[in-house]
Design a protein around this motif. Sequence first.
Motif, PDB file in Angstrom:
ATOM      1  N   HIS A   1       0.848  -1.192   0.000  1.00 20.91           N
ATOM      2  CA  HIS A   1       0.000   0.000   0.000  1.00 20.91           C
ATOM      3  C   HIS A   1       0.881   1.240   0.000  1.00 20.91           C
ATOM      4  O   HIS A   1       2.004   1.238   0.512  1.00 20.91           O
ATOM      5  CB  HIS A   1      -0.959   0.004   1.194  1.00 20.91           C
ATOM      6  CG  HIS A   1      -0.306   0.248   2.518  1.00 20.91           C
ATOM      7  ND1 HIS A   1      -0.324   1.473   3.145  1.00 20.91           N
ATOM      8  CD2 HIS A   1       0.397  -0.566   3.331  1.00 20.91           C
ATOM      9  CE1 HIS A   1       0.319   1.391   4.296  1.00 20.91           C
ATOM     10  NE2 HIS A   1       0.770   0.169   4.435  1.00 20.91           N
TER      11      HIS A   1
ATOM     12  N   VAL B   1      -2.158   5.859   1.272  1.00 22.32           N
ATOM     13  CA  VAL B   1      -3.319   4.976   1.447  1.00 22.32           C
ATOM     14  C   VAL B   1      -3.164   4.279   2.798  1.00 22.32           C
ATOM     15  O   VAL B   1      -2.827   3.100   2.872  1.00 22.32           O
ATOM     16  CB  VAL B   1      -3.428   3.945   0.310  1.00 22.32           C
ATOM     17  CG1 VAL B   1      -4.716   3.132   0.443  1.00 22.32           C
ATOM     18  CG2 VAL B   1      -3.398   4.624  -1.052  1.00 22.32           C
TER      19      VAL B   1
ATOM     20  N   GLN C   1       4.927  -1.376   2.501  1.00 19.81           N
ATOM     21  CA  GLN C   1       4.603  -0.080   1.902  1.00 19.81           C
ATOM     22  C   GLN C   1       5.480   0.146   0.679  1.00 19.81           C
ATOM     23  O   GLN C   1       6.668  -0.185   0.673  1.00 19.81           O
ATOM     24  CB  GLN C   1       4.827   1.030   2.929  1.00 19.81           C
ATOM     25  CG  GLN C   1       4.162   2.342   2.574  1.00 19.81           C
ATOM     26  CD  GLN C   1       4.255   3.329   3.716  1.00 19.81           C
ATOM     27  OE1 GLN C   1       5.087   4.226   3.727  1.00 19.81           O
ATOM     28  NE2 GLN C   1       3.399   3.156   4.711  1.00 19.81           N
TER      29      GLN C   1
ATOM     30  N   GLN D   1       4.509  -0.471  -6.721  1.00 14.27           N
ATOM     31  CA  GLN D   1       3.484  -1.485  -6.490  1.00 14.27           C
ATOM     32  C   GLN D   1       3.067  -2.139  -7.799  1.00 14.27           C
ATOM     33  O   GLN D   1       2.983  -3.369  -7.903  1.00 14.27           O
ATOM     34  CB  GLN D   1       2.252  -0.853  -5.856  1.00 14.27           C
ATOM     35  CG  GLN D   1       2.373  -0.531  -4.390  1.00 14.27           C
ATOM     36  CD  GLN D   1       1.053  -0.037  -3.848  1.00 14.27           C
ATOM     37  OE1 GLN D   1       0.027  -0.714  -3.966  1.00 14.27           O
ATOM     38  NE2 GLN D   1       1.057   1.135  -3.255  1.00 14.27           N
TER      39      GLN D   1
ATOM     40  N   LEU E   1      -2.503  -1.414  -3.074  1.00 13.16           N
ATOM     41  CA  LEU E   1      -3.480  -0.353  -2.794  1.00 13.16           C
ATOM     42  C   LEU E   1      -2.784   0.973  -3.060  1.00 13.16           C
ATOM     43  O   LEU E   1      -1.840   1.341  -2.353  1.00 13.16           O
ATOM     44  CB  LEU E   1      -3.954  -0.427  -1.339  1.00 13.16           C
ATOM     45  CG  LEU E   1      -4.873  -1.608  -0.996  1.00 13.16           C
ATOM     46  CD1 LEU E   1      -5.068  -1.710   0.508  1.00 13.16           C
ATOM     47  CD2 LEU E   1      -6.219  -1.472  -1.702  1.00 13.16           C
TER      48      LEU E   1
END
Length: 300
Positions: free
Chosen positions: A98, A102, A128, A134, A147
């Motif tokens: 994430h 977020v 993270q 990501q 996310l």
Amino acid sequence: MISIKQLKYFVEIVAAGSYTRASERLYIAQSALSRQIKELENDIDVVLLRRDAKQVELTLAGRDFYDRARKILDDMDQAIVQARHIDKGERGAIRLLHSSSVPLSPPLGPCLNAVLQAFPGVTLEISQASSEHQALDVEEGRADLGLARTPILRKHPHLETITLYQEKLVVAVSLQHPLAQREVIDIAELRDELFVSMPHRERGGLSYLVAERCIAHGFFPRPARATSRKASLLSLVNANFGIAVVPDSMRAIAVAGVHFIDIREPDFQSAVVLMMRRDAPVMVGQFVQAFVQGLQMPAA
């Protein structure tokens, strides 16, 4: 080389107490069973069983080998059961990334927790990473889910992106800042303010979006002398290095010295998206389906 079949035969003989009863349980000839155990003993160069016409007796080495052989077979049975659960989407670890923008505050954190209760065999490994990283990690299989906040600049052919919800953006300022008494503000009033988060030309995400929206309203954010792309930007705000435009959900993780101001313009919103591979495992797909449905349910 030792085989699983030999281990099973050995354990069954000890459990049955004789070759005769073991051969009956295993539905194989006693001579074939005896040959398998002899080969096992030859392979490891250890006598495991002393035998006579009526019964078998474990040697000292045989007792230790029996305990370890049973554990190996039990572990294998569990591995088979778990593999079947995973194949059906019932068990395993999901690697979730994430963005710092977020946070796993409501609604995401509580929803993830609720879904985990419905998937008792699933665990989450949470880390993270920036939106762009990501996308690449999920695309290349180093993570299962991401996310992030749009925009994500690079396109990935195997990536599916699901928009979860839109969230309003707010201005974060220090309590010492002259704007700290304001509850609502026009974005144009921030033209001369210093921003502690600036966009990177090769990365999307929140800071890129904020810069786009500011440009649409006639100015580009001025960089503060201390900037950050991470959650620590609220620490910079708290220290009065400058201001930041952040998602409303970041109120939940803010330090006490930060004040949040609503933005009057309705276009200051940010989309939270979930990323997964199109060919994701069954377990991941089922988890995502439950997670998305959970977010769509009205709050109690």
